[in-house]
Design an enzyme around this catalytic site. Structure first.
Site, short mmCIF file in Angstrom:
data_model
loop_
_atom_site.label_atom_id
_atom_site.label_comp_id
_atom_site.label_asym_id
_atom_site.label_seq_id
_atom_site.Cartn_x
_atom_site.Cartn_y
_atom_site.Cartn_z
N LYS C 79 2.13 1.91 -1.18
CA LYS C 79 2.10 2.21 -2.62
C LYS C 79 0.67 2.09 -3.12
O LYS C 79 -0.06 1.19 -2.70
CB LYS C 79 3.02 1.22 -3.36
CG LYS C 79 3.23 1.54 -4.85
CD LYS C 79 4.20 0.56 -5.51
CE LYS C 79 4.44 0.90 -6.98
NZ LYS C 79 5.39 -0.02 -7.62
N SER C 160 8.98 2.09 -10.57
CA SER C 160 7.72 2.79 -10.41
C SER C 160 7.43 3.17 -8.96
O SER C 160 6.55 3.99 -8.71
CB SER C 160 6.57 1.90 -10.91
OG SER C 160 6.50 0.72 -10.13
N SER C 184 11.29 -2.17 -10.04
CA SER C 184 10.57 -1.03 -9.48
C SER C 184 10.71 -0.83 -7.98
O SER C 184 10.23 0.16 -7.44
CB SER C 184 9.07 -1.12 -9.81
OG SER C 184 8.87 -0.74 -11.14
#
Ligand SMILES: [Mg+2]
Ligand SMILES: [Zn+2]
Lengths: 100, 498, 494
Positions: C79, C160, C184
């Site tokens: 990420k 997210s 998330s």
């Protein structure tokens, strides 16, 4: 509580986010919607309740007073510190002139 | 009570002063990172990724900084809060890379304490006065901005960014520039005794935010201004004088005082409003979510307490009570930790050299140190810290005086030679033949000559002009080139003059 | 030959170790999938050379008879919230343009040390603020899933960690890192039919992860099986002296101890999670989960978490407040974007830089956060929210007197279409209604695929555990996984 455009402008300035008229006009109702929604917290009786201080029960750890013990958190790395600077100047970070 | 007053057109005004002293904590590494705190490095050479607030960097507190703040708190007999917490003070400035300063607002490490400033008649402090200290909290220092290197840019150096500071916040208990000056000096003295701050104001290790307001005596507190980062005792006093007079003028002209941040200009001795920090003071303090509460156990505090040295007030009392020193001498010798250390070393060596107790030689050592040695050092541009004469050497000199080997006046010469050459007192006395003459034969001969040469004065003396005794002593000493034992001279003269 | 990109963490690791295929072959296969999936926009940058480099090291170690670590030969997606040394790290924000860290985040370093390689930096909601991956400066991530009505509306992969969920679900990588501040990891995992676990707060070091809300942020793995998550979490977790909130505890061998036999365990069903107007398919899936856990031997108990309703509003005070402060460092001085209008002074430069650099949702949250901390409002908002947080913690503590783990839906709906909620912040925030309470209390929680809804979209079930009890969470997750037999995968259209 509902906030007006002036208040949102003041908050934006406090947060150092430039906002023009249009941006403010868009933000004010959103801002108020969110505020109105979070304000339901006011319903909760929290008398005698302490605010949370630690997510999980543990106390603060302290480190020893040793210089550069871990290179990842030590000094003496000026090149690395300045590597991404938009305006590096003779080993300094350059910023627009400040008048104190 | 201080009687310091500003004489305005509408009457007398009293000044109310509170000081927030920022003292750099003595530590090798910064408060929340491992970068060095050493003074004078190349720009940004002592900056870690943490200090530069790189994305994802986190603070981990330095135990030594906490310890030093606790020791400082104990030294001012303050409450130590075993549960404290770090808060963020949010504002935007180029010297503040995180966009917030990690500080302590809601739960400071050290609570209520106090220190005492000594009476100083000349400075208008008629009696000892206790100044309240509201709190000491630990926080990060900011970086430094350079404005004169480029026409349109300021330069940022983050070497100081993240260095540990203690903010020592006084009560608004001071009423004159002199009291404020005495407070800063006393605080600095305590910090140096404790070893928690080097007190070096020139290097910025100690600086004061000076809060000043004025009022008619007996009125409520007026609105105060805060003059930031004043970096000498003299400037603190000048800030107060100027700021108090300015405020009185504003008020007497019908104006009001704005609560604001000001800056002291040492060039002009005046203060001015700080434009850059004028805008909304809304620091949005909240507990730093990167740090858990700081919890100290009893053992930690006990270790801090056990590590404290004898502090200036206690030392002064002991010098007076146990060593029999005068109030003045005790005050002079305890004001700075270096002086007290020097004195105590001298004392123990002097006592050993003379086979006496410390109490027996304390007055001699104290008097000599204060009235002879300090002056002589000063003349040569030296201080105790870089004294060419060690305390061992000084103790030898005192022993020579104590044993009557040399007189006090010869000792002055010897000290001068010691400072010049670095040689020991004994060697100088030996080499230059400065040994005191106690042999009554030689002294007697000298006296006889003096009395014969001054027959008229002898007659006057015998007729009742007893003040002439000193003249005969002086003449005899002169004849002996100062090397006669004054006691022997006195005795023999008394005999001869009948 | 096996389709290498269909393999998970364990299968790849074991296959490499056994010499069934080389780490290089694996890396090449995934690199190819990444390169061919531009339509999904899951990656901000691909780093095929990094994946190959790590693979070469593993292959060489194996050839030399060196011991192989727990993730040896497994290429993963990272990420873009994790700082990666020498590789652009942006948090999907314009304000971190061209930022190339001189340091490696603690978690990613651990993964490389465990033998994993990096396929690239995964797209995400800007600064991890969002639940649909529509706030990235680099454009929306598109879920590989499509509704089976054939409408083909591009769907949200959740957020997210939407790049992570998409990449894992679409077989662009066998596993990816995620971060979870208020759901998330779990919500995007649920939206895309994969597993993801947020461990106990403090399990994974936050050092080097771009901060969103410090008291909530936790890293965790996203993968296609419970066991893969357990293996990867083992590699990510561990004490880090550089993070004051890092847990100074040994990391258990979660993968080795996995056990789906829940006899003697009690599963709590929080009655407050059964909200008015709950999606019938979500409710049905939850009931199914209860049945599965009973089947695994667990006893099911009714529990109460009375302050559930207030978790989301408390979160939307606490998280923006922390974010408003955490994001103050993006000021154009030391790194990233600098917007310098003619003759601007320092403060004007800040305001211009931050206006240009932050996206709308980020600005919205910074403003809310600034407001709730400002003079006169701090107690009413922030302090009250932190008190409510205490009450939420107490709710969980009381509930865990009566049960070992809690079962709930992960999200109130299946994936929605991109654009469907992006005009209504609160509707978007409500996505995390089931995920946020565990975040506020710092508890370990995981999402496991439970099946498909009538539209053919995945639904997830959430297991919330006691502080430090990742094992309990993973075990219950495994029990569900075994019974759900979830084998659905998005049909390739990209
Ligand atoms: Mg101040
Ligand atoms: Zn301060």
């Amino acid at each position: 509580m509902s906030v007006d455009r002036k208040t949102v402008a003041k908050i934006a300035s406090l947060a150092r986010i430039e906002m023009d008229g249009d941006a403010l006009d868009r933000m004010v109702p959103e801002f108020n919607n969110i505020l109105a929604w979070v304000e339901q917290l006011g319903e909760v009786d929290t008398s005698g309740v302490e605010p949370m201080t630690a997510v999980i029960p543990q106390a603060l750890r302290l480190r020893d007073d040793v210089v550069d013990a871990d290179p990842l958190t030590g000094g003496g790395i000026r090149d690395k510190v300045l590597a991404n600077a938009p305006a590096p100047e003779h080993g300094f970070f350059g910023v627009p002139k400040v008048i104190e | 009570m201080s009687t310091y007053r500003i004489h305005g057109a509408t009457g007398e005004w009293e000044v109310v002063i509170g000081l927030e002293v920022h003292a750099q904590v003595t530590s090798k590494a910064k408060l929340f990172s491992g970068a060095s705190t050493e003074f004078g490095a190349e720009p940004n050479a002592q900056v870690s990724l943490v200090d530069a607030a790189m994305p994802g960097m986190l603070p981990v507190p330095n135990r030594e900084c906490i310890r030093q703040a606790v020791r400082t708190g104990l030294a001012i007999e303050a409450q130590i809060n075993k549960w404290s917490r770090f808060d963020r003070k949010n504002y935007f400035y180029a010297d503040l890379p995180q966009g917030y300063q990690i500080s302590q607002l809601y739960h400071p490490l050290v609570g209520e304490g106090a220190l005492t400033i000594e009476a100083d008649e000349k400075a208008g402090i008629p009696e000892d006065k206790t100044i309240g200290i509201e709190r000491i909290h630990v926080e990060q220092d900011a970086g430094k901005l350079m404005h004169d290197q480029h026409p349109t840019m300021s330069y940022v150096d983050l070497n100081r960014s993240g260095v540990a500071l203690m903010e020592i916040v006084s009560r608004p208990d001071m009423r004159s520039p002199a009291e404020a000056g005495a407070y800063v000096r006393k605080l600095r003295s305590i910090l140096r005794y404790v070893g928690s701050c080097d007190g070096n104001m020139e290097e910025g290790s100690m600086r004061a935010d000076v809060n000043v307001s004025v009022r008619k005596p007996g009125d409520e507190f007026g609105t105060r201004t805060e003059t930031k980062n004043v970096n000498s005792v003299r400037f603190v006093m000048a800030t107060i004088e100027h700021e108090a007079r300015r405020q009185v003028e504003v008020l007497e002209d019908g104006g009001t005082i704005v609560q604001e941040t000001r800056l002291f200009d040492p060039g002009t001795g005046t203060t001015r409003s700080m434009r850059s920090k004028e805008d909304a003071h809304d620091y949005r303090y909240f507990p730093d979510p990167d740090l858990l509460p700081l919890e100290l156990d009893d053992a930690f505090v006990a270790e801090c307490r056990a590590s404290l040295p004898e502090l200036p007030d206690a030392k002064r009392r002991r010098y007076i009570e146990a060593l029999g020193l005068s109030d003045y001498n005790a005050a002079v010798l305890t004001a700075e930790v270096e002086t007290a250390r020097w004195f105590e070393a001298l004392l123990s060596e002097t006592a050993a050299a003379q086979g006496k107790s410390e109490a027996e030689v304390a007055k001699q050592a104290a008097n000599w140190l204060i009235s002879e040695f300090f002056g002589a050092l000063n003349k040569g541009g030296h201080s105790l810290a870089d004294s060419p004469v060690s305390h061992e050497q000084a103790a030898e000199l005192l022993a020579l005086i104590g044993k009557g080997t040399i007189s006090g006046s010869i000792a002055k010469q010897v000290l001068e030679r010691m400072l010049e050459t670095g040689d020991s007192a004994g060697a100088i006395v030996e080499r230059e033949g400065l040994k005191q003459e106690s042999d009554s034969g030689a002294i007697e001969a000298a006296i006889d000559k003096v009395l014969a040469d001054n027959a008229d004065k002898v007659a006057d003396y015998k007729a009742g002009k007893e003040a002439l005794f000193g003249f005969f002593v002086g003449q005899t000493m002169k004849a002996m080139q100062g090397k006669a034992n004054p006691q022997v001279v006195n005795e023999l003269l008394k005999q001869k003059l009948g | 030959m096996t389709q290498l990109t269909d393999l998970g963490v364990k299968a790849i690791r074991d296959g490499v170790a056994a010499g069934e295929f080389s780490a290089r072959e694996v890396a090449e296969a995934f690199n190819a999938n990444v390169a061919a999936a531009k339509d999904l926009n899951a990656f901000i940058v691909a780093t095929p050379e990094k994946a190959l480099e790590a693979a070469a090291k593993v292959d060489a170690d194996r050839a030399a008879g060196e011991p192989l670590a727990s993730m040896a030969g497994v290429p993963i997606g990272m990420k873009d919230l994790f700082a990666t040394k020498g590789v652009q790290t942006t948090a999907a924000s314009h304000i971190l343009d061209h930022f190339i860290p001189e340091y490696e985040s603690a978690v990613s370093q651990k993964l490389w040390d465990a033998g994993a390689g990096m396929l690239g930096k995964l797209n995400m909601d800007q600064f991890a603020m969002g639940s649909s991956n529509e706030t990235s400066f680099y454009g929306n991530v598109i879920s590989p899933w499509r509704r089976k009505d054939g409408g083909n509306a591009p769907l949200a992969p959740g957020g997210s960690s939407g790049g992570s969920s998409t990449a894992v679900s679409a077989r662009l990588c066998p596993a990816a890192t995620g971060t979870d501040t208020g759901g998330s990891i779990r919500q995007p995992a649920a939206f895309t039919g994969i597993c993801g676990i947020k461990p106990t707060y403090g399990r994974c070091s936050r050092w080097g992860i771009v901060a969103f809300a410090s008291s909530l942020d936790q890293a965790g793995p996203m993968a296609r099986s419970v066991e893969d998550c357990a293996i990867m979490l083992g590699a990510m977790a561990g004490f880090d002296p550089k993070d004051s909130t890092s847990l100074d505890m040994p990391v258990p061998d979660w993968a080795g101890a996995l056990n789906a036999d829940l006899r003697g365990k009690r599963v709590g069903i929080p009655r407050e999670y059964r909200m008015d107007g709950m999606d019938a398919e979500i409710a049905a899936s939850w009931d199914q989960g209860v049945a599965w856990l009973k089947d695994a031997g667990a006893e099911v108990v009714d529990i109460s978490l009375p302050h559930t309703k207030y978790a989301l509003p408390a979160y939307y005070i606490v998280a923006p407040a922390e974010a408003s402060s955490n994001l103050a460092r993006y000021d154009g001085v030391r790194y990233g974007l600098r917007e310098m209008p003619e003759r601007a002074n320092l403060q004007e430069m800040y305001a211009a830089t931050r206006a240009a650099g932050f996206g709308d949702e980020v600005k919205r949250r910074i403003l809310i956060g600034t407001y709730v901390l400002s003079a006169g409002f701090y107690d009413a908002y922030y302090t009250q929210a932190m008190k409510v947080r205490t009450l939420i913690q107490r709710d969980f503590a009381a509930a865990f007197e009566r049960c070992d783990v809690i079962l709930a839906p992960t999200a109130p709906s299946a994936a929605f279409a991109l654009g469907e909620k992006s005009d209504d912040p609160i509707a978007m925030y409500l996505n995390d209604v089931f995920a946020v309470p565990a975040s506020l209390a710092g508890l370990p929680a995981m999402s496991v695929p439970a099946g498909l809804n009538s539209e053919g979209l995945p639904l997830g079930l959430q297991i919330i555990g006691k502080t430090f009890d990742e094992q309990g969470v993973l075990d219950a997750g495994l029990a569900i996984e075994q019974r759900a037999g979830f084998a659905a995968r998005p049909e390739r259209w990209w």
